[in-house]
Design an enzyme around this catalytic site. Structure first.
Site, short mmCIF file in Angstrom:
data_model
loop_
_atom_site.label_atom_id
_atom_site.label_comp_id
_atom_site.label_asym_id
_atom_site.label_seq_id
_atom_site.Cartn_x
_atom_site.Cartn_y
_atom_site.Cartn_z
N ASP A 152 0.82 -1.21 0.00
CA ASP A 152 0.00 0.00 0.00
C ASP A 152 0.86 1.26 0.00
OD1 ASP A 152 -2.50 1.54 0.28
OD2 ASP A 152 -1.69 2.00 2.26
N MET A 153 1.94 1.24 0.75
CA MET A 153 2.77 2.45 0.87
C MET A 153 3.59 2.74 -0.37
SD MET A 153 3.78 2.60 4.85
CE MET A 153 4.31 4.30 4.68
#
Length: 159
Positions: free
Chosen positions: A127-128
Site C-alpha cells: 500500500d505504501m
C-alpha cells in the site's frame, strides 16, 4: 498416516473448538513471507524517500495490530493473551522478507496470529509503495506477495 478430521465441522455446521480443558502452555510461532518489488522501489524505501512515510516502521506497527486483531478477522480463532510480538524485515535488491514471531501463554496456538501479522505487514508495504510500483497502465506487473508460511511452532509445558 493417522486419521485426521476437520475439528471445526459439526453435523449442524461449524463451531468454535472448546479448549477450556486444555492446560496452559507457553506457545510461540514464527511465520515469514515476502513481497517482491522493483529495485528502484527498494532504494526509495532504504533512503526514506517514500512520500507516505517510513515504510518498514509503518509495516511493523500494522503487523503488530494484525496479530492483536486476528480473532476479529479469522472467524473461528480464539481470543488469546498475546505476550509478545517481534517483527523484522530483511531487505534485498528485489524483495523484502517479513518475519513475525508471536508468543502467548494459553490453551491454543499462535500460528494464525503470526501468519496474519506477516500478511498485513506485507500488504502495508504494498500500500505504501503502490504509486511507484505501478506501470504506465496502472498495473503491478512485478509486485507480488508470496511464500507466506509458518516456519516454527513451539510449545513449552509450564511447571
Amino acid at each position: 498416516m493417522e486419521d485426521k478430521k476437520l475439528t471445526h465441522l459439526t453435523t449442524s455446521g461449524v463451531h468454535m473448538v472448546e479448549v477450556g480443558d486444555k492446560p496452559e502452555v507457553r506457545r510461540t510461532a514464527i511465520a515469514r513471507g515476502r513481497i517482491t518489488l522493483q529495485n528502484d522501489t527498494i532504494k526509495f524505501i532504504e533512503k526514506g524517500e517514500v512520500k507516505k512515510g517510513n515504510v518498514l516502521t509503518t509495516a511493523q506497527i500494522a503487523a503488530i495490530q494484525a496479530v492483536k486483531n486476528t480473532p476479529q478477522m479469522i472467524p473461528l480463532c480464539h481470543t488469546i493473551p498475546i505476550s509478545g510480538v517481534e517483527v523484522e524485515f530483511k531487505v534485498t535488491d528485489n524483495h523484502i522478507e517479513a518475519l513475525v514471531s508471536v508468543s502467548s501463554t494459553g490453551k491454543t496456538g499462535v500460528e494464525m496470529e503470526a501468519i496474519t501479522g506477516v500478511s498485513v505487514g506485507l500488504l502495508t508495504i504494498w500500500d505504501m509503495v503502490k504509486s511507484v510500483e505501478k506501470d504506465e497502465h496502472g498495473q503491478y506487473p512485478s509486485t507480488s506477495i508470496s511464500d507466506i508460511e509458518v516456519i516454527k511452532k513451539e510449545k513449552i509445558e509450564l511447571d
